[in-house]
Design an enzyme around this catalytic site. Structure first.
Site, mmCIF file in Angstrom:
data_model
loop_
_atom_site.group_PDB
_atom_site.id
_atom_site.type_symbol
_atom_site.label_atom_id
_atom_site.label_comp_id
_atom_site.label_asym_id
_atom_site.label_seq_id
_atom_site.Cartn_x
_atom_site.Cartn_y
_atom_site.Cartn_z
ATOM 1 N N LYS A 101 -47.902 -27.553 33.786
ATOM 2 C CA LYS A 101 -48.559 -28.722 34.403
ATOM 3 C C LYS A 101 -47.543 -29.484 35.239
ATOM 4 O O LYS A 101 -46.334 -29.360 35.034
ATOM 5 C CB LYS A 101 -49.162 -29.655 33.352
ATOM 6 C CG LYS A 101 -48.188 -30.189 32.283
ATOM 7 C CD LYS A 101 -47.362 -31.397 32.683
ATOM 8 C CE LYS A 101 -46.401 -31.845 31.580
ATOM 9 N NZ LYS A 101 -45.344 -32.765 32.045
ATOM 10 N N ASP B 285 -47.560 -34.022 24.862
ATOM 11 C CA ASP B 285 -48.396 -33.509 25.961
ATOM 12 C C ASP B 285 -49.083 -32.182 25.595
ATOM 13 O O ASP B 285 -49.662 -31.511 26.437
ATOM 14 C CB ASP B 285 -47.589 -33.373 27.264
ATOM 15 C CG ASP B 285 -46.383 -32.472 27.121
ATOM 16 O OD1 ASP B 285 -46.212 -31.869 26.037
ATOM 17 O OD2 ASP B 285 -45.607 -32.368 28.090
HETATM 18 O O1 C5P Z 1 -43.771 -35.811 21.606
HETATM 19 P P1 C5P Z 1 -42.589 -35.088 22.137
HETATM 20 O O2 C5P Z 1 -41.925 -34.227 21.105
HETATM 21 O O3 C5P Z 1 -42.869 -34.344 23.392
HETATM 22 O O4 C5P Z 1 -41.544 -36.229 22.536
HETATM 23 C C1 C5P Z 1 -40.171 -36.025 22.678
HETATM 24 C C2 C5P Z 1 -39.467 -37.376 22.685
HETATM 25 O O5 C5P Z 1 -39.824 -38.106 23.864
HETATM 26 C C3 C5P Z 1 -39.882 -38.303 21.546
HETATM 27 O O6 C5P Z 1 -39.060 -38.121 20.425
HETATM 28 C C4 C5P Z 1 -39.693 -39.686 22.132
HETATM 29 O O7 C5P Z 1 -38.350 -40.061 22.083
HETATM 30 C C5 C5P Z 1 -40.016 -39.483 23.582
HETATM 31 N N1 C5P Z 1 -41.417 -39.854 23.933
HETATM 32 C C6 C5P Z 1 -41.769 -41.199 23.956
HETATM 33 N N2 C5P Z 1 -43.042 -41.542 24.299
HETATM 34 C C7 C5P Z 1 -43.957 -40.600 24.610
HETATM 35 C C8 C5P Z 1 -43.606 -39.217 24.599
HETATM 36 C C9 C5P Z 1 -42.317 -38.895 24.235
HETATM 37 O O8 C5P Z 1 -40.939 -42.082 23.696
HETATM 38 N N3 C5P Z 1 -45.177 -40.966 24.972
#
Ligand code: C5P
Length: 269
Positions: free
Chosen positions: A8, A132
């Site tokens: 994406k 995501d």
């Molecule tokens: O959810 P995901 O593992 O993709 O997120 C990785 C890191 O990105 C999280 O640990 C967080 O620090 C940050 N993040 C965030 N807010 C979001 C998505 C991700 O702070 N909406």
């Protein structure tokens, strides 16, 4: 069974506020790109995961496809399977490749074992694996809010437009990208801006991560500028980078301009 998990791009990405759980509330428009990995799941005597293609950071146990299998296995009787992932989408690019692989693992297992999970339930499992990840349960443009897992329909279509993706050999740490951000509610919502004619997106449809990431990695900013020089109608970094997307009205060969980077180009669906 073999499927082709796509990636994406983010069209606009506003970081609205920091949440008590440490995540950030976002607004973005996810758009699917037919640059795909290859994922195969077949019955096996014991659980196995293997991969070929691009080297995947982390151990096999940490792979999101393995976690997707485990998250379903907690709630359902699953026979052992062999999962093979051929990795083509670059990692650490802001293209959601790993999340797509995980979401497609959930989709495949749901089908293969006739678990009968609804799209909504699959999205809930996916959201446990990454912010995501839920987006990839469907195959169309969607607006994302919350952590990125609350999805709603959009009529936006870029069908037939030519997309160029440029992924430089630069690693942007997601944690760094978020730590450099000052969350704020923007003047105009992304859901509104994407309704404008594409010619008006430049400078208006913004990815909030660009300022801090471009500051630290000026080479990524130069890719965006080059895409505009080459005639892009709109160009922006995807997610927290480091891939940059350029949307063109017609087909263009940009490969000789980005010799140090991995590039992909093709028509959008
Ligand atoms: O959810 P995901 O593992 O993709 O997120 C990785 C890191 O990105 C999280 O640990 C967080 O620090 C940050 N993040 C965030 N807010 C979001 C998505 C991700 O702070 N909406």
């Amino acid at each position: 069974m073999v499927v082709f998990p796509p990636c994406k791009i983010n069209l606009g990405l506003s970081v609205l506020s920091k949440r008590p759980d440490g995540y950030h509330n976002l607004e973005t428009c996810f758009y699917p790109v037919p640059w795909t990995d290859v994922l195969e799941i077949i019955p096996a005597d014991s659980f196995e995961f293997s991969s070929t293609g691009n080297v995947i950071p982390g151990t096999p146990e940490e792979n999101l496809c393995v976690k997707a299998y485990q998250v379903l296995k907690k709630d359902f009787e699953l026979e052992p399977v062999k999962i093979h992932l051929h990795k083509i989408i670059p990692s650490g690019a802001g293209l959601g490749g790993g999340s797509s692989d995980a979401a497609h693992t959930l989709r495949l297992l749901n089908e293969k074992f006739a678990i009968g999970l609804s799209q909504q339930k699959l999205m809930e499992y996916a959201a446990q694996l990454g912010s995501d990840c839920a987006y990839f349960i469907q195959d169309k443009a969607m607006l994302g809010t919350g952590r990125g897992e609350i999805l709603s329909e959009t009529s936006l279509s870029l069908k037939g437009k030519f997309l160029v993706l440029v992924k430089p050999d630069i690693h942007v740490s997601t944690a760094d990208a978020f730590s450099g951000i000052r969350p704020a509610t923007p003047h105009r919502a992304i859901s509104e801006i994407i309704q404008y004619p594409r010619q008006q997106w430049k400078g208006v449809l913004k990815n909030d991560f660009e300022d801090t990431v471009f500051n630290k990695h000026p080479a990524i900013k130069r890719i965006k500028e080059k895409l505009y020089e080459l005639g892009a109608v709109y160009a922006a970094m995807s997610g927290t980078g480091s891939a940059v997307a350029g949307i063109f009205d017609g087909e263009i060969d940009v490969s000789r301009h980005f010799l140090d980077a991995t590039t992909w180009s093709g028509s959008l669906e």
